[in-house]
Design a protein around this motif. Structure first.
Motif, PDB file in Angstrom:
ATOM      1  N   TRP A 195       0.342 -10.701  -7.073  1.00  0.00           N
ATOM      2  CA  TRP A 195      -0.176 -10.192  -8.345  1.00  0.00           C
ATOM      3  C   TRP A 195       0.159  -8.716  -8.559  1.00  0.00           C
ATOM      4  CZ3 TRP A 195      -5.544 -12.689  -9.763  1.00  0.00           C
ATOM      5  CH2 TRP A 195      -5.403 -14.081  -9.730  1.00  0.00           C
ATOM      6  N   ASN A 196       0.421  -7.987  -7.495  1.00  0.00           N
ATOM      7  CA  ASN A 196       0.859  -6.601  -7.656  1.00  0.00           C
ATOM      8  C   ASN A 196       2.188  -6.551  -8.406  1.00  0.00           C
ATOM      9  OD1 ASN A 196       0.459  -3.699  -6.968  1.00  0.00           O
ATOM     10  ND2 ASN A 196       2.381  -3.981  -5.865  1.00  0.00           N
ATOM     11  N   GLN A 197       3.021  -7.579  -8.201  1.00  0.00           N
ATOM     12  CA  GLN A 197       4.303  -7.655  -8.891  1.00  0.00           C
ATOM     13  C   GLN A 197       4.164  -8.252 -10.294  1.00  0.00           C
ATOM     14  OE1 GLN A 197       7.604  -9.066  -6.040  1.00  0.00           O
ATOM     15  NE2 GLN A 197       5.726  -9.664  -4.985  1.00  0.00           N
ATOM     16  N   LEU A 198       3.272  -9.213 -10.437  1.00  0.00           N
ATOM     17  CA  LEU A 198       3.171  -9.951 -11.701  1.00  0.00           C
ATOM     18  C   LEU A 198       2.197  -9.317 -12.689  1.00  0.00           C
ATOM     19  CD1 LEU A 198       3.215 -13.477 -10.093  1.00  0.00           C
ATOM     20  CD2 LEU A 198       4.982 -12.544 -11.570  1.00  0.00           C
ATOM     21  N   TYR A 199       1.243  -8.541 -12.186  1.00  0.00           N
ATOM     22  CA  TYR A 199       0.280  -7.856 -13.042  1.00  0.00           C
ATOM     23  C   TYR A 199       0.295  -6.356 -12.724  1.00  0.00           C
ATOM     24  CZ  TYR A 199      -1.679 -12.564 -13.805  1.00  0.00           C
ATOM     25  OH  TYR A 199      -1.862 -13.883 -14.116  1.00  0.00           O
ATOM     26  N   PRO A 200       1.401  -5.670 -13.032  1.00  0.00           N
ATOM     27  CA  PRO A 200       1.493  -4.250 -12.659  1.00  0.00           C
ATOM     28  C   PRO A 200       0.389  -3.396 -13.269  1.00  0.00           C
ATOM     29  CG  PRO A 200       3.260  -4.898 -14.171  1.00  0.00           C
ATOM     30  CD  PRO A 200       2.612  -6.157 -13.714  1.00  0.00           C
ATOM     31  N   ALA A 201      -0.146  -3.806 -14.426  1.00  0.00           N
ATOM     32  CA  ALA A 201      -1.206  -3.021 -15.067  1.00  0.00           C
ATOM     33  C   ALA A 201      -2.472  -2.968 -14.222  1.00  0.00           C
ATOM     34  CB  ALA A 201      -1.522  -3.579 -16.447  1.00  0.00           C
ATOM     35  N   LEU A 202      -2.648  -3.935 -13.318  1.00  0.00           N
ATOM     36  CA  LEU A 202      -3.824  -3.925 -12.448  1.00  0.00           C
ATOM     37  C   LEU A 202      -3.743  -2.821 -11.400  1.00  0.00           C
ATOM     38  CD1 LEU A 202      -4.529  -7.710 -11.683  1.00  0.00           C
ATOM     39  CD2 LEU A 202      -5.936  -6.151 -13.025  1.00  0.00           C
ATOM     40  N   GLY A 203      -2.531  -2.407 -11.063  1.00  0.00           N
ATOM     41  CA  GLY A 203      -2.365  -1.367 -10.053  1.00  0.00           C
ATOM     42  C   GLY A 203      -3.001  -1.733  -8.726  1.00  0.00           C
ATOM     43  N   ILE A 204      -2.815  -2.974  -8.291  1.00  0.00           N
ATOM     44  CA  ILE A 204      -3.502  -3.456  -7.094  1.00  0.00           C
ATOM     45  C   ILE A 204      -3.176  -2.611  -5.875  1.00  0.00           C
ATOM     46  CG2 ILE A 204      -3.550  -5.366  -5.426  1.00  0.00           C
ATOM     47  CD1 ILE A 204      -3.527  -7.286  -7.770  1.00  0.00           C
ATOM     48  N   GLU A 205      -1.908  -2.312  -5.656  1.00  0.00           N
ATOM     49  CA  GLU A 205      -1.532  -1.581  -4.445  1.00  0.00           C
ATOM     50  C   GLU A 205      -2.225  -0.224  -4.370  1.00  0.00           C
ATOM     51  OE1 GLU A 205       2.465  -0.442  -1.898  1.00  0.00           O
ATOM     52  OE2 GLU A 205       2.653  -0.940  -4.031  1.00  0.00           O
ATOM     53  N   LYS A 206      -2.351   0.441  -5.492  1.00  0.00           N
ATOM     54  CA  LYS A 206      -2.980   1.767  -5.516  1.00  0.00           C
ATOM     55  C   LYS A 206      -4.475   1.685  -5.255  1.00  0.00           C
ATOM     56  CE  LYS A 206       0.370   3.549  -8.869  1.00  0.00           C
ATOM     57  NZ  LYS A 206       0.538   4.068 -10.256  1.00  0.00           N
ATOM     58  N   ARG A 207      -5.071   0.522  -5.521  1.00  0.00           N
ATOM     59  CA  ARG A 207      -6.519   0.370  -5.374  1.00  0.00           C
ATOM     60  C   ARG A 207      -6.924  -0.007  -3.944  1.00  0.00           C
ATOM     61  NH1 ARG A 207      -9.303  -0.518 -10.320  1.00  0.00           N
ATOM     62  NH2 ARG A 207      -7.942  -0.437 -12.140  1.00  0.00           N
ATOM     63  N   LEU A 208      -5.965  -0.443  -3.131  1.00  0.00           N
ATOM     64  CA  LEU A 208      -6.276  -0.846  -1.768  1.00  0.00           C
ATOM     65  C   LEU A 208      -6.480   0.370  -0.880  1.00  0.00           C
ATOM     66  CD1 LEU A 208      -3.586  -3.654  -1.299  1.00  0.00           C
ATOM     67  CD2 LEU A 208      -5.998  -3.966  -1.887  1.00  0.00           C
ATOM     68  N   THR A 209      -7.308   0.205   0.146  1.00  0.00           N
ATOM     69  CA  THR A 209      -7.412   1.265   1.146  1.00  0.00           C
ATOM     70  C   THR A 209      -6.107   1.307   1.946  1.00  0.00           C
ATOM     71  OG1 THR A 209      -8.292  -0.170   2.891  1.00  0.00           O
ATOM     72  CG2 THR A 209      -9.882   0.809   1.338  1.00  0.00           C
ATOM     73  N   ALA A 210      -5.888   2.390   2.673  1.00  0.00           N
ATOM     74  CA  ALA A 210      -4.659   2.524   3.463  1.00  0.00           C
ATOM     75  C   ALA A 210      -4.529   1.386   4.470  1.00  0.00           C
ATOM     76  CB  ALA A 210      -4.648   3.877   4.170  1.00  0.00           C
ATOM     77  N   ARG A 211      -5.658   1.013   5.092  1.00  0.00           N
ATOM     78  CA  ARG A 211      -5.621  -0.057   6.084  1.00  0.00           C
ATOM     79  C   ARG A 211      -5.353  -1.412   5.427  1.00  0.00           C
ATOM     80  NH1 ARG A 211     -10.255  -0.197  10.545  1.00  0.00           N
ATOM     81  NH2 ARG A 211      -9.148   1.733  11.045  1.00  0.00           N
ATOM     82  N   SER A 212      -5.983  -1.662   4.285  1.00  0.00           N
ATOM     83  CA  SER A 212      -5.758  -2.924   3.579  1.00  0.00           C
ATOM     84  C   SER A 212      -4.322  -3.020   3.071  1.00  0.00           C
ATOM     85  CB  SER A 212      -6.736  -3.064   2.413  1.00  0.00           C
ATOM     86  OG  SER A 212      -8.051  -3.237   2.876  1.00  0.00           O
ATOM     87  N   THR A 245     -12.282  -4.802  -1.865  1.00  0.00           N
ATOM     88  CA  THR A 245     -13.674  -4.382  -1.751  1.00  0.00           C
ATOM     89  C   THR A 245     -14.514  -5.114  -2.797  1.00  0.00           C
ATOM     90  OG1 THR A 245     -13.435  -2.594  -3.348  1.00  0.00           O
ATOM     91  CG2 THR A 245     -12.900  -2.087  -1.047  1.00  0.00           C
ATOM     92  N   PRO A 246     -15.835  -5.210  -2.598  1.00  0.00           N
ATOM     93  CA  PRO A 246     -16.694  -5.825  -3.612  1.00  0.00           C
ATOM     94  C   PRO A 246     -16.521  -5.182  -4.983  1.00  0.00           C
ATOM     95  CG  PRO A 246     -17.913  -5.551  -1.571  1.00  0.00           C
ATOM     96  CD  PRO A 246     -16.586  -4.864  -1.373  1.00  0.00           C
ATOM     97  N   ALA A 247     -16.310  -3.874  -5.024  1.00  0.00           N
ATOM     98  CA  ALA A 247     -16.123  -3.187  -6.311  1.00  0.00           C
ATOM     99  C   ALA A 247     -14.870  -3.683  -7.013  1.00  0.00           C
ATOM    100  CB  ALA A 247     -16.044  -1.679  -6.099  1.00  0.00           C
ATOM    101  N   GLU A 248     -13.796  -3.908  -6.248  1.00  0.00           N
ATOM    102  CA  GLU A 248     -12.557  -4.410  -6.849  1.00  0.00           C
ATOM    103  C   GLU A 248     -12.747  -5.827  -7.386  1.00  0.00           C
ATOM    104  OE1 GLU A 248      -9.840  -2.906  -7.634  1.00  0.00           O
ATOM    105  OE2 GLU A 248     -10.596  -1.042  -6.815  1.00  0.00           O
ATOM    106  N   LEU A 249     -13.477  -6.642  -6.636  1.00  0.00           N
ATOM    107  CA  LEU A 249     -13.697  -8.023  -7.067  1.00  0.00           C
ATOM    108  C   LEU A 249     -14.596  -8.104  -8.295  1.00  0.00           C
ATOM    109  CD1 LEU A 249     -14.070  -9.875  -3.647  1.00  0.00           C
ATOM    110  CD2 LEU A 249     -12.114  -9.884  -5.201  1.00  0.00           C
ATOM    111  N   ASP A 250     -15.323  -7.045  -8.587  1.00  0.00           N
ATOM    112  CA  ASP A 250     -16.163  -7.001  -9.782  1.00  0.00           C
ATOM    113  C   ASP A 250     -15.477  -6.301 -10.956  1.00  0.00           C
ATOM    114  OD1 ASP A 250     -18.287  -8.336  -8.687  1.00  0.00           O
ATOM    115  OD2 ASP A 250     -19.300  -6.524  -7.988  1.00  0.00           O
ATOM    116  N   GLY A 251     -14.301  -5.759 -10.739  1.00  0.00           N
ATOM    117  CA  GLY A 251     -13.614  -4.988 -11.782  1.00  0.00           C
ATOM    118  C   GLY A 251     -12.594  -5.797 -12.549  1.00  0.00           C
TER     119      GLY A 251
END
Length: 347
Positions: A195-212, A245-251
């Motif tokens: 989804w990071n590739q298919l939904y770039p507007a979500l900015g998934i990679e930027k929202r992950l922690t460094a470890r994730s 994170t729970p916050a991401e799953l609620d966003g």
């Protein structure tokens, strides 16, 4: 190939989630004794991964997924099986993981493309219009989506019905319920990578922690089969925080997960089979999905199999095999026959 069968790998065109042309691959299998016009099992396989090398058709054993006893019975009965790899597995990516429209297109176009396989004629075989859609896990999600879009997308096919086994139906609930498990981290990594590739507007990679982020980059390169699955589970067990994170799953991600969740088809009979002890696609989630989807225009049956987890549901010892064969045969006869113990929702 399986004993006493013939098989071909096919490459065909389909449509991606944005409607653009895409290329996918798959496998067509018939019994070596088959003759005449064969009805088709359109098989939607479960999660194999999100990178090209994870294609079912390129695996050492492409038949290690799904209800093997039921599949072998149907082949011996004179059915063909057409299995898609989906877009991006076996062909150029990205793989639209758990995106229903793209999964459905891949299933339907594989079934249509298989009818053009010229080698079938040299064996005295052709594929008929009649098809039953089977799918497990990701494939259950795909099977429900296929039935939802088939009339509009592939009106030349005569879809007789659907069997969805432990389908990924409620994606927000799935993502939340498996967030702290090793298998769940792999599934979440696949979602993040795709989804990071298919939904770039979500900015998934930027929202992950460094470890994730590191875990996603690592886990997404493993196929979810054979030694790849064992490696992935071992790596995942060392991740002591959820991918999302729970916050991401609620966003914003929650809205997209919800949008890609399953809808109960109304145009065809639907059999939903579920392991009562499933630790990935929870039985409580499936019961709720079936309950809220059971409206006056739905013809469906739901059955839980006691003591069975996600993969044992489609294992050799599962009673699902016999039930699936009986249900599929009944669809060809035009009178859907759900297992005796199934909870029914009949229009």
């Amino acid at each position: 190939t399986l004993p006493n069968t013939l098989a071909w790998r096919i490459i065909y065109t389909t449509q991606g989630p944005d409607g653009a042309a895409a290329v996918a691959s798959g496998v067509v299998t018939i019994a070596d004794s088959a003759k005449g016009t064969l009805p088709v099992i359109s098989w939607a396989n479960g999660t194999k991964g999100v990178t090209s090398q994870c294609a079912l058709s390129m695996a050492a054993n492409p038949y290690d997924d799904g209800p093997a006893r039921a599949r072998e019975t149907m082949l011996a009965d004179g059915w063909a099986i057409v299995a898609t790899d989906y877009i991006g597995l076996g062909t150029a990516g990205p793989h639209p993981y758990l995106i229903p429209a793209a999964e459905a297109n891949a299933v339907l176009d594989a079934t249509l493309a298989a009818r053009q396989l010229q080698d079938l004629g040299s064996h005295g075989v052709q594929l008929g219009d009649s098809s039953v859609v089977w799918g497990h896990s990701q494939g259950g999600h795909a099977a429900l989506a296929t039935a939802e879009s088939a009339l509009d997308y592939a009106p030349d096919l005569d879809i007789l019905g659907v069997a969805a086994m432990a389908p990924a139906t409620d994606l927000p609930n799935l993502a939340e319920s498996v967030a702290d498990t090793s298998a769940g981290n792999i599934i979440s990594s696949y979602i993040a990578y795709s989804w990071n590739q298919l939904y770039p507007a979500l900015g998934i990679e930027k929202r992950l922690t460094a470890r994730s982020r590191m875990a996603v980059n690592q886990l997404s390169q493993n196929c979810f089969s054979g030694t790849g699955a064992l490696t992935g589970l071992a790596q995942s067990s060392q991740l002591f925080e959820p991918i999302f994170t729970p916050a991401e799953l609620d966003g914003q991600l929650h809205a997209v997960l919800l949008r890609n969740s399953s809808v109960m088809p109304v145009d065809y009979p639907v059999f939903i089979a579920q392991g009562a002890e499933d630790s990935l696609a929870l039985s409580s989630t499936q019961r709720e999905f079936f309950k809220r989807s059971c409206t006056s225009d739905v013809h469906a049956g739901y059955l839980e199999y006691a003591g069975l987890d996600h993969m044992p549901l489609v294992g050799t010892g599962s009673a699902l095999n016999e039930d699936l064969v009986a249900y599929t045969r009944s669809l060809l006869d035009g009178i859907p026959d759900f297992p005796e113990d199934a909870t029914l929702c009949k229009k």
